[in-house]
Design an enzyme around this catalytic site. Structure first.
Site, short mmCIF file in Angstrom:
data_model
loop_
_atom_site.label_atom_id
_atom_site.label_comp_id
_atom_site.label_asym_id
_atom_site.label_seq_id
_atom_site.Cartn_x
_atom_site.Cartn_y
_atom_site.Cartn_z
N LYS A 237 14.66 -7.56 53.23
CA LYS A 237 14.37 -7.57 52.00
C LYS A 237 15.52 -8.34 51.12
O LYS A 237 15.17 -8.45 49.74
CB LYS A 237 14.40 -6.03 51.33
CG LYS A 237 13.06 -5.40 52.16
CD LYS A 237 11.92 -5.98 51.44
CE LYS A 237 10.65 -5.18 51.87
NZ LYS A 237 9.53 -5.36 50.89
C1 LIG Z 1 11.12 -1.01 56.74
C2 LIG Z 1 10.09 -1.88 56.10
N1 LIG Z 1 9.07 -2.32 57.15
C3 LIG Z 1 8.15 -3.27 56.51
C4 LIG Z 1 8.00 -3.53 55.24
C5 LIG Z 1 6.91 -4.19 54.52
O1 LIG Z 1 7.42 -5.50 54.03
P1 LIG Z 1 6.55 -6.35 52.94
O2 LIG Z 1 6.75 -5.41 51.77
O3 LIG Z 1 7.38 -7.70 52.66
O4 LIG Z 1 5.05 -6.18 53.28
C6 LIG Z 1 8.98 -3.19 54.28
C7 LIG Z 1 8.75 -3.14 52.82
O5 LIG Z 1 9.24 -2.18 51.80
C8 LIG Z 1 10.15 -2.05 54.74
O6 LIG Z 1 10.97 -1.38 53.94
#
Ligand SMILES: Cc1ncc(COP(=O)(O)O)c(C=O)c1O
Length: 326
Positions: free
Chosen positions: A44
């Protein structure tokens, strides 16, 4: 001398690591895009930086301003890094199902944190979506990031994560498998990879209790699909604008138990100390076995680090309480 100008210069260019023990039943090469090497220990950081840079360029975030976001923790961490380096104040609004470690980490990074109930509808004024929005209306010189609908989220992955995966696999990647929350990662990486080779298949990993899989398959937003679940980071009870269903070939759903058990197996059998959605992602890859053949190169992306889950997935008592451990 070789050094970054500040910590933000270390975002991206993460390693790609071959999976071994857990994927030995698969006929193909499985590679993990290992995002915990980012300075905030999650993928992120990439989109947090791009969203802030784009907001500044558009005049939405001004000097001395306050960044406000509803976050499951990792986006908040990325934004807090950017806020610290660039001199903004930071408020994170988080739901009460997220691990305590995530709240403590955000506070440690200098963010103010509001914790909201999980089991209320998004339009309920107590929800973390509504609270973040309300605070941004009340606090002067503030900017509500809205990672769900902010196009800079997808853009960050189109510009950095996607090209890195393409280059690290010498363009040989055939499948991309990843957990879906806001959709930024799958949509940005998926669109980039398909722009290089339209035959690449893009698979989303979803949870039981989330609307994505059914919506993708039927076009129906089925409220009956929505119920509380334990897996953190993936699945939604809304359709974020960042989920581009057109570039996704399919979804597979992973149970809370499998996601937790496979997160622990990643640590013990691969030496990979990762977050809850990584267990879901690798179990998703195994569930898709029949789609892979000998010469395929499957890339799975692991979002965040195990340190955020020591009180849950890596805690035997918690695992037993959930019925995930004998
Ligand atoms: C630990 C974790 N895995 C997966 C995701 C999913 O990613 P995306 O928001 O880019 O779809 C997030 C998003 O908040 C996350 O914090």
């Amino acid at each position: 001398m070789k050094y970054a100008e500040n910590i933000l210069g270390t975002i991206g260019n993460t390693p790609m690591v071959k999976m071994n023990a857990l994927t030995k039943e698969l006929p193909c090469l499985v590679l993990a895009k290992y995002e915990t090497f980012n300075p905030g220990n999650s993928v992120k950081d990439r989109m947090a930086l791009t969203m802030v840079e784009d907001a500044v360029a558009a005049g939405k975030l001004k000097p001395g301003g306050t960044i406000i976001e509803g976050t499951s923790g990792n986006t908040g961490m990325g934004l807090a890094l950017v806020a610290a380096v660039k001199g903004y104040k930071m408020i994170c609004v988080i739901s009460d199902k997220q691990s305590k470690e995530k709240v403590d980490i955000l506070k440690g990074m200098g963010s103010k944190v509001y914790v909201c109930p999980t089991d209320v509808a998004p339009e309920d004024p107590r929800s973390y979506y509504s609270t973040a929005k309300r605070l941004s209306e009340e606090i002067p010189n503030s900017w509500y990031v809205n990672q769900y609908d902010n196009p800079s989220n997808t853009k960050a992955h189109f510009q950095s994560t996607g090209p890195e995966i393409w280059d690290q696999t010498d363009g040989k990647v055939t499948h991309f498998v990843v957990g879906v929350g806001t959709g930024g990662t799958i949509s940005g990486v998926g669109a980039y990879l398909k722009s290089k080779n339209p035959n690449i298949k893009v698979w989303g990993v979803d949870t039981y209790g989330s609307v994505f899989k059914k919506y993708h398959e039927t076009g129906i937003f089925d409220k009956n699909e929505i119920y509380p679940y334990i897996t953190e980071g993936i699945g939604e009870d809304i359709l974020p604008e960042n989920v581009n269903f057109d570039i996704i070939d399919g979804f597979t759903k992973v149970t809370d138990k499998d996601a937790a058990v496979y997160t622990r197996r990643l640590a013990r059998e691969e030496g990979m100390f990762l977050g809850n959605s990584a267990g879901a992602a690798i179990k998703g890859v195994l569930q898709l076995k029949e789609h892979f053949s000998k010469d395929d190169v499957v890339v799975v992306l692991f979002h965040d680090h195990g340190s955020r889950y020591v009180g849950k997935i890596y805690n035997d008592d918690w695992m037993r309480k959930q019925g995930f451990l004998e």
